[in-house]
Design an enzyme around this catalytic site. Structure first.
Site, PDB file in Angstrom:
ATOM      1  CG  HIS A 199      -2.041  -1.345   1.053  1.00  0.00           C
ATOM      2  ND1 HIS A 199      -3.034  -1.578   2.171  1.00  0.00           N
ATOM      3  CD2 HIS A 199      -2.364  -1.607   0.617  1.00  0.00           C
ATOM      4  CE1 HIS A 199      -3.844  -2.835   1.931  1.00  0.00           C
ATOM      5  NE2 HIS A 199      -3.686  -2.520   0.784  1.00  0.00           N
ATOM      6  CD  GLU A 442     -11.651 -11.568 -13.781  1.00  0.00           C
ATOM      7  OE1 GLU A 442     -10.365 -10.923 -13.968  1.00  0.00           O
ATOM      8  OE2 GLU A 442     -12.395 -11.248 -14.035  1.00  0.00           O
ATOM      9  CG  ASP A 466      -8.135 -11.596 -10.503  1.00  0.00           C
ATOM     10  OD1 ASP A 466      -7.230 -12.178  -9.615  1.00  0.00           O
ATOM     11  OD2 ASP A 466      -9.241 -11.335 -10.752  1.00  0.00           O
ATOM     12  CB  CYS A 513      -7.691  -3.420 -18.643  1.00  0.00           C
ATOM     13  SG  CYS A 513      -8.651  -5.126 -17.978  1.00  0.00           S
TER      14      CYS A 513
END
Length: 592
Positions: A199, A442, A466, A513
């Protein structure tokens, strides 16, 4: 400042996490253990103690929401979603109930009970062979510390209080600390632990603050006031850099700035190769406020609008009207360019804890999420579909379903879409009758039945994050096995090659993407394999457009053919890197 005279220069190699070069004095953050008092209470004080705990949870929730909103305003919804995970931890009913039960059973003060219960959770989760749980450990620790500080009446460390520019060194910068990076005097971040997807790193990249992680013991090697140079391009930290080193890196910094200017100059030009082939490069967004960044960086539309920000952290599901207003603003903001709106992808790491749809699962990423959630709750799904359809009256809108794993799911989703259309017709509401529908690829199973899916949709969009994780059974945010997450793995290349061959045969456009599309090393490969569009974070667009304008499409096709025949991941990466270097060699050649 520490006297650097005659001090030996020391070079430490870590993991390059956020690009840039900075040098200056160090501010070391040592995460001190909180001193938790142990007090035995009389029975009459127990209800008051529980009430204090519940009041603190409410206060902490407001605190987290305030941080979330500040981050959303400064950096966008993508970064703000980090704190949605914190709300899930804070509102975990098992953790709350067990703390209250321990207070009632032991008569000890709530700080002591909460700390004990939370620590048991952390220890149990750390021992589980469940990477979804393990990747949330930073969130659990951060939230637990925030609650305990509020119970104890202590204030958190504040980076805003830095009086001069500093390089922050820490074991691992928490999300709460990372939220303070903008507006503080932090010029670089170095950490013992962490990964490129932590993060803190995500926020540092958004703020263009150089960061190097995985340095193991940098906090033990450094003291506040020491002088360091941080190279976020190569993952190098230099303690006590000499004048020659500072001069050399000063030139490097200027060269990098010149390169960035070259990228930015190219960003508003067409993504047209040297041999005349034009590709579409779009941006990923989480809300209407991010459309400006897409257009400013040369994006030719939105290839992925993540709609979860309207749902996560909300006290109730947004109404059709609320969603319609948000989608309409976004469609109008990106005009005249197209936009692909992904339907709700709740579940996995994006669950709505404050609503009654949360449920415990051993493996949330492979459980009740995305299209599976929507097909079971068609009332929620229809609200969203009607809202998107109504917004389609104001621009070029496509609808995309996430996590499709079978033809049956795609058919079911289309059936619900047709019902939503009929309801709007009955209302005489305007919408695009010919709105395009796409399926995300995915899941490996979806890639294998792409020929069957193609009969029921208008385009594919490959979610490489994914797809690679599921294909290789590797979680990219798990430090212990992150090195096994390889976009250059032959299985990944073959899967993409076969998928795009099927798409060409069925005349189905393919977009990509995921993060693979945002890495310039892989962009020529993706287009060479047959991708029509890529969609990435807006900040990644300038370099990609620069590369596309310099390369030859036929050579990219030859590269894809060569790579498809290689069996060694390292050999694949070397071939891709060589192609990139060949086409980016003269970065300062004037664009025509």
């Amino acid at each position: 400042m520490t006297d650097r005279t005659n001090k030996k220069e020391e070079i430490i190699q870590g993991v390059a996490a956020s690009p840039g070069v900075a040098h200056g004095e160090v501010f070391v953050i040592h995460q001190r253990d909180l001193e938790i008092p142990v007090l035995e209470l009389e029975s009459t004080f127990i209800p008051r103690e529980i009430e204090r705990f519940e009041r603190t949870l409410v206060e902490t929730r407001k605190e987290i929401m305030r941080v979330r909103n500040e981050v959303a305003e400064r950096l966008g919804e993508g970064e703000a979603k980090i704190f949605d995970a914190h709300l899930l931890v804070l509102e975990d009913t098992a953790l709350i109930d067990e703390t209250i039960r321990q207070v009632q059973d032991t008569h000890y003060n709530v700080e002591h009970c909460y700390a004990e219960v939370a620590q048991r959770y952390i220890e149990v989760f750390a021992a589980l062979d469940d990477e979804y749980i393990k990747e949330r450990m930073t969130d659990i620790r951060d939230v637990t510390r925030r609650v305990l500080q509020n119970l104890l009446g202590q204030s958190a460390q504040n980076l805003y209080e830095l009086t001069s520019e500093r390089v922050v060194a820490s074991e691992d910068v928490s999300p709460s600390d990372a939220a303070q990076l903008e507006g503080s005097k932090v010029i670089a971040v170095v950490t013992d632990a962490g990964s490129r997807t932590s993060h803190a790193v995500i926020m540092a990249r958004s703020l263009k603050i150089p960061a190097v992680v995985g340095l193991h013991d940098i906090t033990k090697r450094l003291a506040s006031g020491d002088y360091v140079l941080v190279d976020g391009y190569d993952g190098t930290v230099i303690i006590n850099p000499g004048e020659e080193t500072l001069f050399r890196y000063g030139r490097l910094k200027q060269e990098r700035l010149n390169i960035q200017k070259a990228f930015e100059k190219s960003s508003l030009m067409p993504a047209k190769t040297q041999d005349g082939v034009t590709f579409k490069v779009c941006g990923n967004i989480g809300g209407p406020e991010e459309c400006g960044a897409v257009l400013a960086n040369g994006g030719e539309g939105v290839g992925l609008y993540r709609t979860e920000s309207l749902f996560i952290g909300a006290d109730k599901f947004p109404t059709e009207e609320e969603q319609y207003q948000a989608y309409r603003r976004t469609v109008e903001a990106i005009q005249p360019h197209p936009i692909v709106i992904r339907t709700l992808d709740l579940g996995g790491d994006k669950m709505v804890s404050s609503l009654n749809y949360t449920q415990d699962e051993e493996n949330p990423f492979m459980g009740f999420r995305a299209i599976r959630f929507c097909l079971e709750h068609t009332d929620i799904f229809k609200d969203q579909l009607r809202a998107i359809l109504r917004a389609s009256a104001f621009g070029d809108v496509s609808i995309m379903y996430p996590m499709i794993s079978s033809v049956e799911e795609l058919i079911q989703a289309n059936r619900v879409l047709e019902e939503a259309k009929e309801e709007l017709r009955h209302r005489h509401a305007a919408f695009d009758e010919n709105v395009r529908v796409g399926s995300m690829i995915e899941i490996p199973g979806a890639a294998l039945v792409a020929d069957l899916l193609a009969e029921h949709c208008d385009f594919f969009s490959v979610g490489t994050n994914d797809l690679i994780q599921y294909l290789l059974a590797v979680d990219r945010v798990n430090d212990r096995i992150a090195h096994l997450y390889q976009p250059n793995h032959p299985a990944v290349i073959r899967t993409l090659s076969q998928l795009m061959a099927v798409a060409r045969k069925k005349n189905i456009p393919v977009g990509v993407c995921g993060e693979m599309a945002a890495d310039p090393i892989y962009v020529p490969l993706l287009f060479g394999l047959g991708a029509d569009t890529i969609s990435v974070a807006p900040t990644s667009l300038p370099e990609i457009k620069y590369l596309l304008r310099r390369m030859n499409f036929k050579e990219a096709q030859a590269l894809a053919k060569k790579v498809a025949g290689l069996t060694d991941p390292e050999a694949i990466f070397m071939a891709l890197s060589a192609f990139y270097a060949q086409n980016m060699g003269d970065l300062f050649k004037d664009e025509e």
